[in-house]
Motif scaffolding. Sequence first.
Motif, PDB file in Angstrom:
ATOM      1  N   ASN A  50       0.843  -1.193   0.000  1.00  0.00           N
ATOM      2  CA  ASN A  50       0.000   0.000   0.000  1.00  0.00           C
ATOM      3  C   ASN A  50       0.886   1.253   0.000  1.00  0.00           C
ATOM      4  OD1 ASN A  50      -1.868   2.035   0.356  1.00  0.00           O
ATOM      5  ND2 ASN A  50      -2.357   1.482   2.473  1.00  0.00           N
ATOM      6  N   PRO A  51       1.128   1.831  -1.185  1.00  0.00           N
ATOM      7  CA  PRO A  51       2.000   3.013  -1.247  1.00  0.00           C
ATOM      8  C   PRO A  51       1.514   4.191  -0.395  1.00  0.00           C
ATOM      9  CG  PRO A  51       1.648   2.118  -3.433  1.00  0.00           C
ATOM     10  CD  PRO A  51       0.712   1.391  -2.507  1.00  0.00           C
ATOM     11  N   ALA A  52       0.240   4.202  -0.048  1.00  0.00           N
ATOM     12  CA  ALA A  52      -0.304   5.285   0.774  1.00  0.00           C
ATOM     13  C   ALA A  52      -0.170   5.001   2.273  1.00  0.00           C
ATOM     14  CB  ALA A  52      -1.768   5.522   0.418  1.00  0.00           C
ATOM     15  N   ALA A  53       0.464   3.893   2.630  1.00  0.00           N
ATOM     16  CA  ALA A  53       0.610   3.535   4.045  1.00  0.00           C
ATOM     17  C   ALA A  53       1.365   4.624   4.800  1.00  0.00           C
ATOM     18  CB  ALA A  53       1.351   2.200   4.167  1.00  0.00           C
ATOM     19  N   LYS A  54       1.213   4.592   6.103  1.00  0.00           N
ATOM     20  CA  LYS A  54       1.834   5.612   6.968  1.00  0.00           C
ATOM     21  C   LYS A  54       3.125   5.066   7.576  1.00  0.00           C
ATOM     22  CE  LYS A  54      -2.561   7.643   7.924  1.00  0.00           C
ATOM     23  NZ  LYS A  54      -3.635   7.897   8.801  1.00  0.00           N
ATOM     24  N   MET A  55       3.938   5.980   8.041  1.00  0.00           N
ATOM     25  CA  MET A  55       5.184   5.601   8.724  1.00  0.00           C
ATOM     26  C   MET A  55       4.885   4.732   9.939  1.00  0.00           C
ATOM     27  SD  MET A  55       8.001   6.990   7.289  1.00  0.00           S
ATOM     28  CE  MET A  55       9.206   7.646   8.446  1.00  0.00           C
ATOM     29  N   SER A  56       3.758   4.994  10.601  1.00  0.00           N
ATOM     30  CA  SER A  56       3.407   4.188  11.782  1.00  0.00           C
ATOM     31  C   SER A  56       3.189   2.721  11.391  1.00  0.00           C
ATOM     32  CB  SER A  56       2.169   4.758  12.470  1.00  0.00           C
ATOM     33  OG  SER A  56       1.070   4.796  11.576  1.00  0.00           O
ATOM     34  N   ASP A  57       2.688   2.483  10.161  1.00  0.00           N
ATOM     35  CA  ASP A  57       2.520   1.104   9.679  1.00  0.00           C
ATOM     36  C   ASP A  57       3.873   0.411   9.538  1.00  0.00           C
ATOM     37  OD1 ASP A  57      -0.288   1.491   9.454  1.00  0.00           O
ATOM     38  OD2 ASP A  57      -0.037   2.320   7.428  1.00  0.00           O
ATOM     39  N   TYR A  64      14.653   8.303   9.984  1.00  0.00           N
ATOM     40  CA  TYR A  64      14.020   8.771   8.735  1.00  0.00           C
ATOM     41  C   TYR A  64      12.992   9.830   9.100  1.00  0.00           C
ATOM     42  CZ  TYR A  64      16.155   4.470   7.178  1.00  0.00           C
ATOM     43  OH  TYR A  64      17.060   3.475   6.934  1.00  0.00           O
ATOM     44  N   ARG A  65      13.319  11.064   8.855  1.00  0.00           N
ATOM     45  CA  ARG A  65      12.452  12.168   9.282  1.00  0.00           C
ATOM     46  C   ARG A  65      11.138  12.225   8.506  1.00  0.00           C
ATOM     47  NH1 ARG A  65      17.560  15.502   8.878  1.00  0.00           N
ATOM     48  NH2 ARG A  65      16.779  15.506   6.773  1.00  0.00           N
ATOM     49  N   THR A  66      11.157  11.742   7.240  1.00  0.00           N
ATOM     50  CA  THR A  66       9.950  11.819   6.413  1.00  0.00           C
ATOM     51  C   THR A  66       9.736  10.505   5.661  1.00  0.00           C
ATOM     52  OG1 THR A  66      11.089  12.608   4.431  1.00  0.00           O
ATOM     53  CG2 THR A  66      10.339  14.298   6.013  1.00  0.00           C
ATOM     54  N   LYS A  67       8.543  10.316   5.200  1.00  0.00           N
ATOM     55  CA  LYS A  67       8.215   9.153   4.386  1.00  0.00           C
ATOM     56  C   LYS A  67       9.018   9.184   3.088  1.00  0.00           C
ATOM     57  CE  LYS A  67       4.262   6.904   2.167  1.00  0.00           C
ATOM     58  NZ  LYS A  67       2.799   6.925   2.010  1.00  0.00           N
ATOM     59  N   ASP A  68       9.185  10.374   2.498  1.00  0.00           N
ATOM     60  CA  ASP A  68       9.971  10.498   1.264  1.00  0.00           C
ATOM     61  C   ASP A  68      11.400  10.013   1.475  1.00  0.00           C
ATOM     62  OD1 ASP A  68       7.751  11.536   0.031  1.00  0.00           O
ATOM     63  OD2 ASP A  68       8.644  13.482  -0.435  1.00  0.00           O
ATOM     64  N   GLU A  69      11.978  10.357   2.615  1.00  0.00           N
ATOM     65  CA  GLU A  69      13.346   9.931   2.917  1.00  0.00           C
ATOM     66  C   GLU A  69      13.428   8.406   3.000  1.00  0.00           C
ATOM     67  OE1 GLU A  69      16.569  10.629   6.479  1.00  0.00           O
ATOM     68  OE2 GLU A  69      15.106  12.225   6.094  1.00  0.00           O
ATOM     69  N   LEU A  70      12.449   7.792   3.637  1.00  0.00           N
ATOM     70  CA  LEU A  70      12.427   6.337   3.754  1.00  0.00           C
ATOM     71  C   LEU A  70      12.182   5.684   2.392  1.00  0.00           C
ATOM     72  CD1 LEU A  70      12.596   3.797   5.432  1.00  0.00           C
ATOM     73  CD2 LEU A  70      10.202   4.154   6.105  1.00  0.00           C
ATOM     74  N   LEU A  71      11.266   6.230   1.617  1.00  0.00           N
ATOM     75  CA  LEU A  71      11.016   5.689   0.276  1.00  0.00           C
ATOM     76  C   LEU A  71      12.253   5.805  -0.608  1.00  0.00           C
ATOM     77  CD1 LEU A  71       7.383   6.917  -0.375  1.00  0.00           C
ATOM     78  CD2 LEU A  71       8.161   4.537  -0.331  1.00  0.00           C
ATOM     79  N   SER A  72      12.992   6.868  -0.442  1.00  0.00           N
ATOM     80  CA  SER A  72      14.231   7.037  -1.199  1.00  0.00           C
ATOM     81  C   SER A  72      15.225   5.919  -0.882  1.00  0.00           C
ATOM     82  CB  SER A  72      14.846   8.407  -0.893  1.00  0.00           C
ATOM     83  OG  SER A  72      16.027   8.593  -1.625  1.00  0.00           O
ATOM     84  N   VAL A  73      15.332   5.570   0.396  1.00  0.00           N
ATOM     85  CA  VAL A  73      16.234   4.486   0.806  1.00  0.00           C
ATOM     86  C   VAL A  73      15.751   3.154   0.235  1.00  0.00           C
ATOM     87  CG1 VAL A  73      17.094   3.172   2.798  1.00  0.00           C
ATOM     88  CG2 VAL A  73      17.076   5.665   2.852  1.00  0.00           C
TER      89      VAL A  73
END
Length: 189
Positions: A35-42, A58-67
Amino acid sequence: MIADSGAAAPRGRHHEACRNDQAVITAAREVFLENPAAKMSDVALRAGVGQASLYRRYRTKDELLSVVCDDGLNAIIEAAEAALEDSGEPWKVFCAFMVRYIDSGGLAQLTLAGKFVPDGSLYAPARRAHQRIQAVIDGPVGGLRIADRPRDRELQRRYLALILDGLRAPARGELPGRGPSFAEIEERW
């Protein structure tokens, strides 16, 4: 037996942080592919880490997705480099690469690339992946040479169309150019 790299293995909190980081990346890959719309809490829940620990790294979801995307690019690069090191018959090398490419999971991870704004850190690995993949493809397709440059290009396009049609089912496209004559094939050898 593990070779001594000269660096001490992480211990204590550093070891735990490394383990948690890998768990977060693995969980992020799974969660965001589901689910690409999932939250960091998930992601934190799936990784078994606290949200505070996740946000410290990872301060943001974008940062985590980048990794996660970088991880996918690296998996693809490894598959391509393994193919480039293989001195076997080009078609077999290409087929083995395609299996490694799919098995790496990198392609799935790259589907997440459009879900965030990259910070530029992915540009170099993306270029490297493209260059390595192009070199692998050039083996079975680009290696065909007759003596006539326009005819070489026509045959290369014909064989590329055959490869692409073989990857697409059940539709068949029209092959460009005419097939090689026996004399052309014989000339090749």
